[in-house]
Write an enzyme that holds these catalytic residues in place. Structure first.
Site, PDB file in Angstrom:
ATOM      1  N   GLY A   1       0.786  -1.223   0.000  1.00 34.60           N
ATOM      2  CA  GLY A   1       0.000   0.000   0.000  1.00 34.60           C
ATOM      3  C   GLY A   1       0.819   1.274   0.000  1.00 34.60           C
ATOM      4  O   GLY A   1       0.258   2.385  -0.042  1.00 34.60           O
TER       5      GLY A   1
ATOM      6  N   TYR B   1      31.053  -3.016 -20.014  1.00 32.18           N
ATOM      7  CA  TYR B   1      30.240  -3.123 -18.803  1.00 32.18           C
ATOM      8  C   TYR B   1      31.052  -3.758 -17.674  1.00 32.18           C
ATOM      9  O   TYR B   1      31.060  -3.271 -16.539  1.00 32.18           O
ATOM     10  CB  TYR B   1      28.999  -3.947 -19.110  1.00 32.18           C
ATOM     11  CG  TYR B   1      28.115  -4.246 -17.926  1.00 32.18           C
ATOM     12  CD1 TYR B   1      27.216  -3.296 -17.448  1.00 32.18           C
ATOM     13  CD2 TYR B   1      28.146  -5.500 -17.314  1.00 32.18           C
ATOM     14  CE1 TYR B   1      26.395  -3.579 -16.372  1.00 32.18           C
ATOM     15  CE2 TYR B   1      27.315  -5.790 -16.245  1.00 32.18           C
ATOM     16  CZ  TYR B   1      26.436  -4.826 -15.778  1.00 32.18           C
ATOM     17  OH  TYR B   1      25.622  -5.111 -14.710  1.00 32.18           O
TER      18      TYR B   1
END
Length: 294
Positions: free
Chosen positions: A48, A148
């Site tokens: 919530g 990377y």
């Protein structure tokens, strides 16, 4: 809850690992702000509670500084920065020009540096922390993602240097991630069969879940890790099984790839032997029949 009242920024927190990290901080009671160039497809929520979204290009130092100044002024504090934004497409070094590889380095190394510098005075005021999201790609050869891997190697070293320079006001640590199952896993590992096959190569038997990465990040940001700084926490399910163990024909644990390969080879050899013996017996029978008729 553990981080009630604390303010946390998760870069690249709108999807994938970043969203999982953001949800874990929400679950721990923190006020979470996620930033990225594009908004999430759906709000990042847990129980919530919802993470606030702020559009931000981490490659723009002025915009990054303005963002952290405004955030700290609005909330009165900044407790944790999680440098998660990053990534790369699969590209062999010779298949891309230096500009493309430089952009990968910029996103995965320079952007976390930019964000950390902008956040540092606010983190220092709160005696806060930085969590760098690294990768096992920075600790081993990474064909197809070399830039990377180089950036992630640099990021881990950067975190250790920051931990020394900014102590004791700001703690800095790294999470070194292995393979994580996200909504984009298919781009790296293929369909469900591919994901399962890749997961089977990990000692834990599966890929990590974003929530598990988030739990580790919450720990490093919490008071339980108050004496942890300059550390690299491996979140990789046990790492990668050395390839030579599956290639060797000696000292093989049961059920390894090598067992299967050797089993197939032995089976083929046995089949060939049976076929050869059968053919020989048949030839003898034919010869004997011919001799009898004669």
């Amino acid at each position: 809850m553990e981080l009630d009242g604390r303010v946390v920024v998760v870069t690249g927190g709108t999807r994938g690992v970043g969203a999982g990290i953001a949800r874990s901080f929400l679950a721990a009671g923190a006020h979470v702000v996620v930033c990225a160039r594009r908004p999430p497809d759906e709000p990042v929520t847990h129980g919530g509670r919802e993470a606030a979204y702020h559009p931000l290009d981490l490659r723009d130092p002025a915009a990054v500084t303005d963002f952290f100044d405004a955030l700290a002024a609005g909330h009165g504090r900044l407790d944790t920065l999680v440098n998660n934004a990053g990534g790369t497409p699969y590209r062999l070094l010779a298949d891309g020009g230096p500009e493309r590889h430089a952009r990968v380095l910029e996103l995965n190394l320079l952007a976390p540096l930019t964000a950390s510098l902008a956040a540092r005075p606010h983190l220092a005021a709160a005696r806060g922390s930085i969590v760098m999201i690294g990768s096992v790609s920075g600790t081993r050869p990474s064909p197809g993602s070399a830039a990377y891997g180089a950036a992630k190697a640099g990021l881990e070293n950067l975190a250790r240097s920051m931990a020394v320079e900014w102590a004791p006001e700001v703690r800095v640590n790294s999470l070194v991630l292995g393979m994580v199952r996200t909504e984009l896993a298919h781009l790296h590992y293929g369909d469900e069969a591919g994901v399962a096959a890749v997961g089977a190569t990990v000692p834990a038997g599966r890929l990590a879940e974003p929530s598990e990465v988030g739990a580790a990040a919450v720990f490093l940001a919490s008071d339980r890790a108050a004496y942890v700084s300059g550390a690299s926490l491996l979140v990789h399910g046990g790492g990668e099984r050395p390839a030579f163990l599956d290639a060797a024909t000696a000292n093989r644990p049961a059920g390894t790839v090598a067992d299967e390969a050797v089993g197939e080879a032995v089976g083929e050899a046995t089949d060939r032997g049976i076929d050869k013996a059968t053919d020989k017996a048949a030839d003898k029978g034919i010869d004997k029949g011919i001799d009898k008729e004669a």
